[in-house]
Design an enzyme around this catalytic site. Structure first.
Site, mmCIF file in Angstrom:
data_model
loop_
_atom_site.group_PDB
_atom_site.id
_atom_site.type_symbol
_atom_site.label_atom_id
_atom_site.label_comp_id
_atom_site.label_asym_id
_atom_site.label_seq_id
_atom_site.Cartn_x
_atom_site.Cartn_y
_atom_site.Cartn_z
ATOM 1 N N HIS A 68 0.845 -1.186 0.000
ATOM 2 C CA HIS A 68 0.000 0.000 0.000
ATOM 3 C C HIS A 68 0.885 1.243 0.000
ATOM 4 O O HIS A 68 1.996 1.196 -0.512
ATOM 5 C CB HIS A 68 -0.923 -0.046 1.216
ATOM 6 C CG HIS A 68 -1.669 -1.340 1.309
ATOM 7 N ND1 HIS A 68 -2.766 -1.614 0.538
ATOM 8 C CD2 HIS A 68 -1.430 -2.446 2.041
ATOM 9 C CE1 HIS A 68 -3.198 -2.838 0.813
ATOM 10 N NE2 HIS A 68 -2.409 -3.352 1.724
ATOM 11 N N ASP A 109 4.516 -1.150 -7.371
ATOM 12 C CA ASP A 109 5.290 0.045 -7.021
ATOM 13 C C ASP A 109 6.682 0.176 -7.651
ATOM 14 O O ASP A 109 7.251 -0.786 -8.092
ATOM 15 C CB ASP A 109 5.504 0.126 -5.509
ATOM 16 C CG ASP A 109 4.218 0.019 -4.753
ATOM 17 O OD1 ASP A 109 3.295 0.749 -5.076
ATOM 18 O OD2 ASP A 109 4.143 -0.809 -3.854
ATOM 19 N N SER A 199 1.797 -11.172 2.243
ATOM 20 C CA SER A 199 1.122 -10.602 1.087
ATOM 21 C C SER A 199 2.143 -9.978 0.144
ATOM 22 O O SER A 199 3.059 -9.280 0.568
ATOM 23 C CB SER A 199 0.139 -9.536 1.559
ATOM 24 O OG SER A 199 -0.391 -8.822 0.477
#
Length: 255
Positions: A68, A109, A199
């Site tokens: 995130h 990312d 994750s």
């Protein structure tokens, strides 16, 4: 959600969830030099807290994950609680969300500077576009997540071997399972698998990163649904070009 973390920017792919290594073994230190540990800082109405997940280096300036916002990438780590000389800590500069982002999924990312490639930090090859993996293929998953369905944590990287399963199992279990963009994986005995903490880590099949740790049924280890990397391969080079980055060197993913 797939997250493309470029060491000079960041990208996201749909549907990547939480994960931990359960029923696995400690890896030989630095035997998986493509692995990345992602420290995530989250701020909301109640304050600021930290989380973590995994990722993997696909080129010196790009990490693929399911992270995130506000991420620090740690490369070259084995024991994440120790300041090992092999570790490289890099901030993520930008995030790019895949157009098919699912709020039930996750991201990709790009990093703030290039990683230094050496014996402890190396890249992993991606599959070709829509390259498949046969059912019953044994694949490997590694990470620093929990080692049980409780709160047991590990400081060192763990690994587990899981088999590719027939999609029917996951279609029955998950409402949003999609054959094209997901891989059904797991241990039929239900004694090992992934969950919260890993994750974004890679599913390595035939020495390529075919999947990304995503979902499993609540309270169970089998079956699990992983993001299928090959489905998103055309999108990854497109995003690299947006940031004026070169194609993946010597990788079939850029073909």
């Amino acid at each position: 959600m797939l997250l493309l973390l470029l060491i000079s920017s960041a990208f996201v792919l749909p549907w990547a969830g939480a994960g931990e290594i359960i029923g696995g073994n400690e890896v030989v230190p630095h035997s998986r030099p493509y692995m990345a540990y992602l420290k995530i800082q989250v701020t909301n109405n109640t304050g600021t807290f930290h989380s973590y997940c995994g990722g993997f280096l696909i080129r010196p300036d790009a990490v693929l994950s399911a992270a995130h916002l506000n991420v620090t990438v740690i490369l070259g780590a084995h024991n994440i609680r120790v300041q090992e000389q092999s570790q490289q800590r890099i901030r993520v500069r930008n995030f790019v969300v895949h157009p098919n982002y699912d709020p039930d999924g996750h991201v990709n990312d790009i990093l703030d500077t290039n990683a230094t490639i050496n014996a402890n930090v190396q890249t992993i090859t991606l599959p070709r576009h829509n390259e498949g993996v046969q059912v019953a293929t044994e694949c490997e998953v590694a990470g620093w997540g929990r080692t049980s369905l409780g709160n047991n944590r590990t400081n060192v990287m763990m690994e587990v071997v899981l088999k590719v399963q027939n999609d029917t199992l996951c279609l029955q279990q998950f409402r949003k399972y999609r054959r094209q963009s997901m891989i059904c994986v797991g241990d039929e005995n239900g004694t090992k698998g992934t969950c919260h903490g890993d994750s974004g880590g890679p599913l390595i099949c035939n020495q390529k990163a075919h999947g990304i740790v995503s979902r499993r049924p609540s309270g169970l280890l089998f079956p699990a649904a992983f993001t299928r990397v090959s489905h998103f391969v055309p999108w990854i080079p497109q995003q690299l070009r947006r940031f004026a980055l070169q194609e993946l060197p010597a990788s079939p993913s850029s073909q």
